[in-house]
Write a protein that holds these residues in place. Structure first.
Motif, PDB file in Angstrom:
ATOM      1  N   UNK A   1       0.808  -1.177  -0.620  1.00  0.00           N
ATOM      2  CA  UNK A   1       0.015  -0.238  -0.038  1.00  0.00           C
ATOM      3  C   UNK A   1       0.612   1.433   0.113  1.00  0.00           C
ATOM      4  N   UNK A   2       0.701   2.145  -1.511  1.00  0.00           N
ATOM      5  CA  UNK A   2       1.549   3.487  -0.900  1.00  0.00           C
ATOM      6  C   UNK A   2       1.375   4.487  -0.195  1.00  0.00           C
ATOM      7  N   UNK A   3      -0.464   4.709  -0.425  1.00  0.00           N
ATOM      8  CA  UNK A   3      -1.184   5.537   0.535  1.00  0.00           C
ATOM      9  C   UNK A   3      -2.107   5.512   1.501  1.00  0.00           C
ATOM     10  N   UNK A   4      -1.468   4.968   2.984  1.00  0.00           N
ATOM     11  CA  UNK A   4      -2.719   4.381   3.486  1.00  0.00           C
ATOM     12  C   UNK A   4      -3.874   5.177   3.787  1.00  0.00           C
ATOM     13  N   UNK A   5      -5.008   4.362   4.004  1.00  0.00           N
ATOM     14  CA  UNK A   5      -6.004   5.562   5.133  1.00  0.00           C
ATOM     15  C   UNK A   5      -5.897   5.704   6.049  1.00  0.00           C
ATOM     16  N   UNK A   6      -6.627   6.215   6.913  1.00  0.00           N
ATOM     17  CA  UNK A   6      -6.219   7.249   7.800  1.00  0.00           C
ATOM     18  C   UNK A   6      -6.414   6.338   9.053  1.00  0.00           C
ATOM     19  N   UNK A   7      -7.078   5.272   8.813  1.00  0.00           N
ATOM     20  CA  UNK A   7      -7.431   4.066  10.103  1.00  0.00           C
ATOM     21  C   UNK A   7      -6.276   3.242   9.712  1.00  0.00           C
ATOM     22  N   UNK A   8      -5.774   2.498   8.518  1.00  0.00           N
ATOM     23  CA  UNK A   8      -4.458   1.912   8.412  1.00  0.00           C
ATOM     24  C   UNK A   8      -3.397   2.872   9.339  1.00  0.00           C
ATOM     25  N   UNK A   9      -3.012   3.928   8.559  1.00  0.00           N
ATOM     26  CA  UNK A   9      -2.224   4.646   9.508  1.00  0.00           C
ATOM     27  C   UNK A   9      -2.233   4.181  10.906  1.00  0.00           C
ATOM     28  N   UNK A  10      -2.955   4.069  11.975  1.00  0.00           N
ATOM     29  CA  UNK A  10      -3.846   4.239  13.010  1.00  0.00           C
ATOM     30  C   UNK A  10      -2.653   3.270  13.163  1.00  0.00           C
ATOM     31  N   UNK A  11      -2.996   1.988  13.161  1.00  0.00           N
ATOM     32  CA  UNK A  11      -3.001   0.670  13.034  1.00  0.00           C
ATOM     33  C   UNK A  11      -1.392   0.670  13.207  1.00  0.00           C
ATOM     34  N   UNK A  12      -1.081   1.415  11.835  1.00  0.00           N
ATOM     35  CA  UNK A  12       0.155  -0.052  11.158  1.00  0.00           C
ATOM     36  C   UNK A  12       1.449   1.309  12.787  1.00  0.00           C
TER      37      UNK A  12
ATOM     38  N   UNK B   1      -8.082  -6.887  13.277  1.00  0.00           N
ATOM     39  CA  UNK B   1      -8.951  -6.901  12.502  1.00  0.00           C
ATOM     40  C   UNK B   1      -9.904  -5.738  13.097  1.00  0.00           C
ATOM     41  N   UNK B   2      -9.842  -5.219  14.379  1.00  0.00           N
ATOM     42  CA  UNK B   2     -11.043  -4.121  15.565  1.00  0.00           C
ATOM     43  C   UNK B   2     -11.326  -3.171  13.981  1.00  0.00           C
ATOM     44  N   UNK B   3     -10.164  -3.155  13.149  1.00  0.00           N
ATOM     45  CA  UNK B   3     -10.178  -1.480  12.186  1.00  0.00           C
ATOM     46  C   UNK B   3     -10.649  -2.381  11.726  1.00  0.00           C
ATOM     47  N   UNK B   4     -11.132  -2.439  11.251  1.00  0.00           N
ATOM     48  CA  UNK B   4     -11.394  -3.386   9.896  1.00  0.00           C
ATOM     49  C   UNK B   4     -13.132  -3.838  10.130  1.00  0.00           C
ATOM     50  N   UNK B   5     -13.810  -4.265  11.849  1.00  0.00           N
ATOM     51  CA  UNK B   5     -15.376  -3.756  12.083  1.00  0.00           C
ATOM     52  C   UNK B   5     -15.620  -2.884  11.752  1.00  0.00           C
ATOM     53  N   UNK B   6     -14.613  -1.216  11.721  1.00  0.00           N
ATOM     54  CA  UNK B   6     -15.195  -0.056  11.372  1.00  0.00           C
ATOM     55  C   UNK B   6     -15.165   0.360  10.304  1.00  0.00           C
ATOM     56  N   UNK B   7     -14.220  -0.089   9.618  1.00  0.00           N
ATOM     57  CA  UNK B   7     -13.860   0.305   7.998  1.00  0.00           C
ATOM     58  C   UNK B   7     -14.634  -1.022   6.680  1.00  0.00           C
ATOM     59  N   UNK B   8     -14.576  -0.563   5.756  1.00  0.00           N
ATOM     60  CA  UNK B   8     -14.551  -1.362   4.574  1.00  0.00           C
ATOM     61  C   UNK B   8     -13.371  -2.017   3.941  1.00  0.00           C
ATOM     62  N   UNK B   9     -12.955  -0.726   4.006  1.00  0.00           N
ATOM     63  CA  UNK B   9     -11.362  -1.359   3.223  1.00  0.00           C
ATOM     64  C   UNK B   9     -10.348  -2.163   4.267  1.00  0.00           C
ATOM     65  N   UNK B  10     -10.280  -1.544   5.487  1.00  0.00           N
ATOM     66  CA  UNK B  10     -10.168  -2.529   6.204  1.00  0.00           C
ATOM     67  C   UNK B  10     -10.134  -3.607   6.378  1.00  0.00           C
TER      68      UNK B  10
END
Length: 240
Positions: free
Chosen positions: A142-153, A191-200
């Motif tokens: 992933x080159x341009x992460x979403x806000x949720x993915x950035x938070x997770x990483x 997984x927790x973030x995926x419960x809130x976001x379709x992209x995750x």
């Protein structure tokens, strides 16, 4: 019979030697407890000569930190081949290798050593965290992460750092367990973030599709499924 002749070191060679000596001493004791006299003695030179190459202990500490930071950032590099869980487990193995090799220095770096508050020190610490963050994104392709993915990483990188510091304070939990647990933590955060976001959710499905049952993520699923019977016995009202 021949006699040994000490070779005169060039300026940069001597600087690198002093950095290496300082890093070795800092890896065994907190930098606060290591004196310039000790560094000079270990390097086989006089105290004034140390100051000829470095204006003070803090500048030498920062030079040693620069080398350590570059090495630590390199521990997160991993060929993008095979299941993600196995890759992350190898990364955690190298990360804890570094922590174990440079225990007091790593602890002083993250908690504040001679250069506490130094903008140079803070910048180097941030570089390591950023390098780890970018490497994980590469593994996720992933080159341009979403806000949720950035938070997770970024949260996971911070978790790895704090876990290592706690482990150094007595090593009460086996290192191998913590390495595996941190890989599980990455999956759990995702997984927790995926419960809130379709992209995750889509990212999680893509990652799990390539994971073998015997891999780290498969191991986590097995452990959670083993808990299912006990969770099912909890009265529904207590889960609300």
């Amino acid at each position: 019979m021949t006699t040994g002749v000490r070779r005169r070191m060039g300026v940069e060679e001597r600087r690198q030697q002093l950095i290496g000596v300082a890093l070795e001493l800092f890896s065994r004791r907190s930098p606060d407890d290591v004196s310039i006299d000790e560094i000079a003695a270990a390097a086989g030179i006089s105290r004034p000569l140390v100051y000829h190459y470095f204006p003070g202990k803090q500048s030498l500490y920062e030079a040693a930190l620069r080398r350590a930071a570059d090495e630590l950032a390199g521990r997160f590099q991993e060929p993008p081949e095979g299941p993600l869980g196995a890759r992350l487990l190898r990364v955690m193995g190298r990360f804890f290798d570094f922590v174990e090799e440079h225990g007091p220095g790593f602890s002083a770096l993250m908690r504040g050593g001679p250069a506490v508050g130094s903008s140079t020190t803070n910048a180097m610490i941030d570089e390591v965290r950023q390098a780890a963050y970018e490497q994980i994104l590469k593994h996720l392709e992933i080159d341009s992460p979403s806000s949720r993915l950035e938070l997770v990483v970024r949260s996971w990188v911070s978790l790895a750092e704090s876990t290592a510091l706690l482990w150094l304070d007595g090593r009460r939990i086996p290192r191998a367990e913590l390495e595996l647990q941190l890989v599980h933590d990455f999956a759990a955060l995702t997984a927790v973030s995926a419960a809130y976001d379709e992209e995750m959710a889509a990212l999680l499905v893509r990652v799990l599709a390539d994971e073998p049952v015997e891999g780290p993520f498969g191991d986590l699923l097995g452990r959670l499924m083993a808990l299912a019977p006990a969770i099912a016995k909890v009265p529904a009202q207590r889960l609300r």
